[in-house]
Design a protein around this motif. Structure first.
Motif, short mmCIF file in Angstrom:
data_model
loop_
_atom_site.label_atom_id
_atom_site.label_comp_id
_atom_site.label_asym_id
_atom_site.label_seq_id
_atom_site.Cartn_x
_atom_site.Cartn_y
_atom_site.Cartn_z
N PHE A 13 5.67 7.21 9.78
CA PHE A 13 6.67 6.36 10.45
C PHE A 13 7.34 5.56 9.34
O PHE A 13 6.66 4.82 8.62
CB PHE A 13 5.98 5.43 11.46
N VAL A 43 8.85 -7.47 6.13
CA VAL A 43 8.44 -7.93 7.45
C VAL A 43 9.63 -8.15 8.41
O VAL A 43 9.45 -8.07 9.62
CB VAL A 43 7.61 -9.25 7.38
N TRP A 79 6.77 2.92 0.62
CA TRP A 79 5.35 2.81 0.99
C TRP A 79 5.04 3.55 2.29
O TRP A 79 4.26 3.06 3.13
CB TRP A 79 4.93 1.34 1.14
N THR A 109 9.79 0.40 6.65
CA THR A 109 9.92 -0.49 5.49
C THR A 109 10.88 0.11 4.45
O THR A 109 10.90 1.31 4.23
CB THR A 109 8.54 -0.70 4.85
N THR A 158 3.26 5.81 4.45
CA THR A 158 1.99 6.54 4.51
C THR A 158 2.20 7.85 5.25
O THR A 158 2.91 7.89 6.27
CB THR A 158 0.94 5.68 5.26
#
Ligand SMILES: Cc1cc2nc3c(=O)[nH]c(=O)nc-3n(C[C@H](O)[C@H](O)[C@H](O)COP(=O)(O)OP(=O)(O)OC[C@H]3O[C@@H](n4cnc5c(N)ncnc54)[C@H](O)[C@@H]3O)c2cc1C
Length: 683
Positions: free
Chosen positions: A184, A193, A222, A187, A224
């Motif tokens: 997903f 945030v 970042w 970021t 994953t």
């Protein structure tokens, strides 16, 4: 569920003059509200009821333990297959990454499609059963596999399961089941945030298809599970600078597509260089003019989908944290029994025993909260509050357990290649991913108090707002704005303060608040003599082992008292509470510790004697922590801390802090400034 306070929080921020925060919070609140509508919870959240009533029945508090006992053992097929690989030394590659052999082995057990429906080839397991897999993998040295599967099925395929249309589910979910990693991507290099601020965007083409642009600071970072040939749900603005945020599912190309490679688009997937989740895929993604078919757009707001999926993500993170801590406890206790310290085996001494108890207690806490949250969700209870403290408590306990393990294991806890050493960075990261702990605790406080604020306090806030209006109808300059009405404002701005008091008295809601105070005060006074009775006199505590009853009772009593603390803090800070993060975070921590105590007691009630002993120790340690937090009882010290914090923050912001002004800062990896020299994402 009525979540109108979300917008009233934004209104309060705006009234306090913080327009940026008001805009950002308002946008995030709208996405959260849409999730609430989709989930359509039929009961108010557990944490809110523990504070404001009516109190949940003991059976509800034990429902998580029932679930944990029911699913126990269901994980064996997947976990045994994975442990077989580990035993054959096939689970990790030479450079410490998850191996293809391990992935193939667990894919054959449908682990990657564990919660996908059987019709699409999945194992059709419940999220409770997935939690059992997550905990067992992490407990047995396969934490990275747990991370991968959790990402795959919560924020990855979870978005398709909940929001994908028929075509998207039938096309992509069978690939997920096969073991194609699914990520997903929200970021970005320039946005963390503040999810609603993302800059990646799509341009709609005349045939209805899209082209995706995520370049430079809008590169996805970042991410994953993002890997060449994998799947991803990618969040992008619809139209450059457009207000709506879309979500698109796609198969990533099998290789980078550089400029001039015969295609009219560019694509890069590079390791992000992050030193956590090191056994997993974690990438930085670049897209220029990347084609996206029209039918790949998931019909939902991307941030809403993230919030929806995060609730399960947070439960799985807690299950993993429970597993990681059980692993730490196993290895640390094994060492303490065998190792001779000063005056005999390490295990014989009180402090190592306390550390081991702390680790076991952390594991029990994370497990109890994970299953309680999962059962609440399955029962249609609003998870607001509980999902956040579950994640924060599990992540916090994980870090404390890591420190405790280091104190028992000594130097060997840093041995390269040991699973204890490998766990360290991931446990630290748990506090940051899926929502940074302190931020989500403050969100939790807003969620659990919103009904009370809307019902009783909004009038007070609107009165203060009304005296901050200039004669021309605009807002008064910041230095003239009143955030609190009290003695100080009466001295410095007597006329506006008196006006505010008069308007307050004319507000019906003010009198509702007075009624609330009278009713609740009377109820507390009347029930005061009941405190003299032993816990065994109450049916709700008789379901607990005798040693745990006083803790559950203490936790429930203090949770009910928190309604007074919140009222006290609100009356003291008034509009300033929008900025007063320290008291809000402390209030959130109190809630976290008390709900954790309660959850542990009820979970262990259905466990064996050794679990009850761990629960009693952890409940006592949590009680100590709760008692160390002062909010309303020491407002003077709290304000002093806030003033000192403001001073230090201001000197740092102004660049005049002598302790650091002769130290050069290091350049960031993944700099987001337009002309940043660092263009190498792996640095
Ligand atoms: C290993 C790893 C894996 C990840 N996996 C994924 C993934 O799969 N998909 C994905 O989309 N993202 C992923 N992330 C991103 C992760 O969710 C973000 O790191 C996180 O959202 C924080 O963003 P940031 O690091 O840019 O922090 P920033 O947004 O720069 O924030 C920095 C700090 O400031 C604090 N802060 C910001 N605003 C306030 C405020 N108003 N009040 C108080 N404090 C504030 C934040 O809490 C934070 O601690 C991953 C990150 C890592 C490191």
């Amino acid at each position: 569920m009525n979540r109108d306070q979300d917008s009233s929080t934004a209104r309060a921020l705006a009234a306090a003059g913080d327009l940026d925060s008001a805009r950002d919070v308002g946008a995030l609140d709208r996405a959260a509200k849409a999730v609430d509508r989709k989930l359509g919870a039929s009961r108010a959240g557990l944490v809110e009821r523990l504070i404001y009533g009516p109190p949940p029945a003991a059976a509800e508090l034990q429902s998580g333990a029932v679930m944990a006992n029911t699913v126990a053992g269901s994980e064996r097929a997947v976990v045994d297959a994975a442990l077989g690989c580990l035993a054959r030394s096939e689970a990790f590659t030479a450079d410490g990454r998850l191996s293809d052999a391990l992935r193939r082995t667990v894919a054959a057990e449908r682990a990657y499609g564990y919660t996908v429906t059987a019709e699409l080839g999945g194992a059709a397991a419940s999220y409770g059963e997935l939690a059992a897999v997550e905990e067992a993998l992490a407990a047995n040295g396969l934490g990275p596999l747990a991370v991968e599967i959790s990402g795959q099925l919560t924020i990855g395929a979870g978005s398709l399961l909940a929001y994908g249309d028929d075509y998207q589910q039938r096309t992509f979910l069978p690939l997920v089941v096969e073991g194609r990693p699914m990520a997903f991507g929200l970021t970005e290099v320039g946005v963390g945030v503040n999810a609603k601020k993302i800059q990646a965007y799509v341009e709609e083409q005349t045939d209805g298809s899209y082209r995706l642009f995520a370049e430079g600071a809008a590169n996805k970072l970042w991410i994953t599970n993002a890997v060449h040939g994998g799947l991803i749900g990618i969040v992008a603005r619809v139209g450059k600078d457009g207000p709506s945020i879309g979500l698109f599912v796609l198969e990533l190309p099998n290789a980078d597509v550089p400029t001039g490679a015969g295609q009219d688009y560019e694509f890069r997937c590079e390791p992000s260089g992050v030193a956590a989740f090191v056994a997993n895929f974690n990438s930085r993604l670049h897209f220029r003019n990347f084609p996206l078919p029209k039918r790949n757009r998931i019909p939902a707001d991307g941030v809403e989908v993230l919030f929806y999926c995060l609730r399960m993500g947070r439960c799985m993170l807690a299950a993993m944290a429970a597993g990681y801590q059980r692993m730490l406890a196993r290895d640390a206790s094994h060492y303490a029994i065998r190792r001779l310290g000063v005056g005999g085996p390490v295990i014989r001494h009180e402090l190592p025993r306390l550390n081991l108890g702390r680790i076991l207690g952390g594991a029990l806490q994370a497990r109890a909260l994970a299953y309680l949250s999962l059962q609440q969700d399955a029962d249609g209870v609003d998870l607001a509050g509980l999902r956040d403290l579950t994640k924060s408590a599990a992540a916090g306990a994980g870090v404390e357990s890591m420190l405790a393990a280091e104190h028992v294991l000594g130097g060997r806890s840093f041995h390269g290649g040991s699973r204890v050493n490998d766990a360290r960075v991931n446990l630290h990261l748990f506090g940051v991913v899926e929502g940074e702990d302190d931020l989500i605790l403050m969100g939790m406080v807003r969620d659990i108090t919103q009904r009370f604020v809307e019902g009783y306090l909004a009038a007070l806030l609107s009165v203060i707002q009304s005296v901050n209006v200039a004669p021309d109808g605009g807002k008064l300059p910041e230095q003239q704005r009143l955030l609190r009405i009290g003695l100080a404002s009466l001295l410095h701005h007597p006329r506006r303060s008196v006006t505010a008091f008069a308007r307050l008295l004319a507000q019906p809601k003010f009198w509702s608040l007075c009624g609330w105070v009278a009713r609740n005060g009377a109820r507390d006074v009347v029930s005061l003599p009941l405190r003299l009775l032993p816990s065994a006199a109450f049916a709700r505590y008789r379901v607990l082992p005798a040693a745990l009853r006083p803790y559950a009772r203490f936790a429930e009593r203090k949770l009910r008292m928190l309604r007074w603390s919140y009222l006290g803090v609100s009356l003291f800070f008034q509009l300033e509470l929008t900025r007063a993060q320290i008291p809000l975070q402390r209030f959130g921590k109190c809630v976290e510790h008390l709900v954790s105590m309660l959850a542990i007691c009820h979970h262990a009630a259905l466990g064996d004697q050794s679990m009850r002993e761990v629960a009693a120790l952890q409940a006592q340690l949590l009680k100590d922590k709760y008692r160390a937090i002062r909010i309303v009882s020491d407002l003077v010290a709290l304000q002093r801390t806030r003033r000192m914090t403001a001073a230090v923050g201001a000197s740092i912001e102004a660049g005049r802090c002598s302790l650091i002004d002769d130290v050069a800062p290091q350049a960031f990896g993944h700099d987001w400034e337009p002309n940043a020299a660092d263009r190498n994402p792996s640095r």
